[in-house]
Design a protein around this motif. Structure first.
Motif, PDB file in Angstrom:
ATOM      1  N   THR A 300       0.974 -12.651   8.582  1.00 47.85           N
ATOM      2  CA  THR A 300      -0.180 -11.957   9.159  1.00 47.85           C
ATOM      3  C   THR A 300       0.340 -10.947  10.167  1.00 47.85           C
ATOM      4  OG1 THR A 300      -0.571 -13.366  11.087  1.00 47.85           O
ATOM      5  CG2 THR A 300      -1.485 -14.126   8.992  1.00 47.85           C
ATOM      6  N   LYS A 324      -8.118 -12.353  10.026  1.00 45.49           N
ATOM      7  CA  LYS A 324      -6.696 -12.022  10.063  1.00 45.49           C
ATOM      8  C   LYS A 324      -6.427 -10.614   9.521  1.00 45.49           C
ATOM      9  CE  LYS A 324      -5.237 -15.962  11.693  1.00 45.49           C
ATOM     10  NZ  LYS A 324      -4.616 -16.045  13.032  1.00 45.49           N
ATOM     11  N   LEU A 337      -7.895 -11.372   5.785  1.00 46.44           N
ATOM     12  CA  LEU A 337      -6.662 -11.253   5.010  1.00 46.44           C
ATOM     13  C   LEU A 337      -6.845 -12.006   3.705  1.00 46.44           C
ATOM     14  CD1 LEU A 337      -3.644 -10.623   4.564  1.00 46.44           C
ATOM     15  CD2 LEU A 337      -3.117 -12.671   5.891  1.00 46.44           C
TER      16      LEU A 337
END
Length: 384
Positions: A300, A324, A337
Motif C-alpha cells: 500500500t 487504502k 485499493l
C-alpha cells in the motif's frame, strides 16, 4: 433571383440539427480565427467575419432559425416576411454579445483582442496586464499521492526597479500622445468596418515618454529570475493544472501581472495503477497458498497490509482494501485499493517436488476439480 449566399450551417461548420450550444461554440472558434484585429489588412478575413456574424445572428435566434430552415435565405429577403438578417448588421455587435462587451466588462472580447482603450487588454495610458506563463513539472507517483511543496526557478519579465514600471527615466516627463489622444488606438476604415488599430506613434501606450528609462528602455519591465514555491495538494492526477495568481510576467507600464500555470506530469508507478482515487495492483501467490489459504502481504502507499486469503482462492480473485487508495484532491474522501491475486504456476521442480505433485494429481477426482470436470462433460461431443 437565386441567392449567392452560402448555407449558414455550412458557414459555421455544424449539422442542421446542431444544438444552440454547438452553434455558439462553433461561432466562437471561427470568430476568433477570422476577427479583423487578428488579420490586419486581410480583406477575405473581414468578409468571412461578416459572414459568420450574419449566420450566427440567424441560427442563434429560434424564430429566425425556424424561418431559415423552412425558406432558406429567401426568408430574409425583401418581402420574405422576417427581415433583419439579409440587411446591414454590425458583426461586432454579435461578437460582443457572445464574447463580452469589450469595454471594461471583463469579457473574453477584451482578453483576446484588447478592450479598445489600450493594448493587449490593458488600460488607458498603456498599462497592460502581463502575460500568463506555463511551467511543466514532473513529479513522482508518491508525491502526487501525498502532496508536496516544490520550488521552481523561472526567468520572466518583472517590474523595472529603476522606473518602477513607468518606462520613463526618473525625473523625465510623460505626455499624452497627440495622435491618439491617449487612447492607444486610432480608427481606420476598411470597407464595411471601422477598425481600431494600435497607434503608430505611441505604439499603443497612449503616452509619449520624453526620456525612456535607461534600464528597461521604456518598457517598464526587465527580465529577471524568480524562485516560486508551488504547493501541490495530495491526490493530483496527471495533467492537473495549478494556478499561481500574480506569478506570471509583470504588466507593462506598471500594469497588473499575469498568472503562472503549472501543468503536472505524474510519473507512472511500477506496481500501482490508478482510476480516479482507486488504486489497482496484481499480487502473485503460490499454488499451495491459494489452495490451502493463508495470509498474503499486499503493498500500500503507507507500507504493507496483511490480506487473509481463504482456502480455494481462484486466480484472478480481487480483494478490496477500503481506504487504502488515494485522497480526493479537495479532501472529500479516500479511495480503495483493489488487489488482484494470480496464482503463480511453478516452472522449475526438483525430482521430489515433481513426484509429490504427481501423487497429488493421481489422488484427484471430479470433486477436487469440479469446474474442469463440468467443462469436459459439456464439451464431450467435441472430443469424439
Amino acid at each position: 433571383m437565386p441567392t449567392t449566399k452560402r448555407d449558414y450551417y455550412h458557414v459555421l461548420g455544424v449539422e442542421r440539427n446542431a444544438s444552440p450550444d454547438e452553434i455558439k461554440k462553433a461561432y466562437r472558434k471561427l470568430a476568433v480565427k477570422h476577427h479583423p484585429d487578428k488579420n490586419p489588412g486581410d480583406k477575405s478575413a473581414e468578409d468571412k467575419f461578416k459572414e459568420l456574424g450574419e449566420a450566427y445572428e440567424v441560427l442563434s435566434n429560434v424564430d429566425k432559425r425556424a424561418a431559415y430552415d423552412r425558406f432558406g435565405h429567401q426568408a430574409f429577403t425583401q418581402g420574405g416576411g422576417m427581415g433583419g438578417a439579409g440587411g446591414m448588421h454590425d458583426p461586432f455587435d454579435v461578437f460582443r454579445e457572445v464574447f463580452g462587451s469589450g469595454r471594461g466588462g471583463g469579457g473574453i472580447f477584451e482578453s483576446i483582442f484588447g478592450d479598445g482603450m489600450g493594448h493587449d487588454g490593458g488600460e488607458r495610458g498603456g498599462r497592460g496586464r502581463g502575460a500568463d506563463l506555463r511551467y511543466d513539472m514532473r513529479i513522482t507517483f508518491q508525491e502526487a499521492a501525498r502532496g508536496v511543496e516544490k520550488e521552481i526557478e523561472i526567468s520572466k519579465l518583472q517590474t523595472c526597479d529603476t522606473c518602477h514600471g513607468s518606462g520613463a527615466e526618473p525625473g523625465s516627463k510623460v505626455t499624452t500622445c497627440p495622435t491618439c489622444g491617449g487612447q492607444g488606438q486610432v480608427a481606420v476604415t476598411r470597407g464595411f468596418f471601422n477598425i481600431a488599430q494600435t497607434c503608430p506613434r505611441c505604439r499603443g501606450a497612449g503616452q509619449i515618454i520624453e526620456k525612456p528609462c535607461h534600464t528597461c528602455r521604456g518598457d517598464g519591465r526587465v527580465e529577471k529570475t524568480a524562485k516560486i514555491k508551488i504547493k501541490i495538494p495530495a491526490g493530483v492526477e496527471d495533467g492537473t493544472r495549478l494556478r499561481s495568481s500574480g506569478q506570471g510576467e509583470g504588466g507593462s507600464r506598471g500594469g497588473p501581472p499575469g498568472d503562472l500555470y503549472v501543468v503536472l506530469h505524474v510519473e507512472p508507478h511500477e506496481i500501482f495503477q490508478r482510476e480516479g482515487t482507486d488504486l489497482y495492483c496484481s499480487v502473485p501467490i503460490s499454488f499451495a497458498r491459494a489452495a490451502l489459504g493463508g495470509e498474503v502481504k499486499v503493498p500500500t502507499l503507507e507500507g504493507s497490509a496483511v490480506l487473509k486469503v481463504p482456502a480455494g482462492t481462484p486466480s484472478g480473485k480481487i480483494f478490496r482494501l477500503r481506504g487504502k487508495g488515494l485522497p480526493e484532491v479537495h479532501g472529500r474522501g479516500v479511495g480503495d485499493l483493489h488487489a488482484k491475486l494470480y496464482v503463480e504456476v511453478p516452472t522449475k521442480l526438483n525430482h521430489e517436488q515433481r513426484q509429490k505433485l504427481q501423487d497429488f494429481a493421481d489422488s484427484c477426482d471430479e470433486h477436487t476439480h469440479p469446474e474442469e470436470t463440468s467443462f469436459f462433460r459439456k464439451a464431450k461431443d467435441f472430443f469424439k
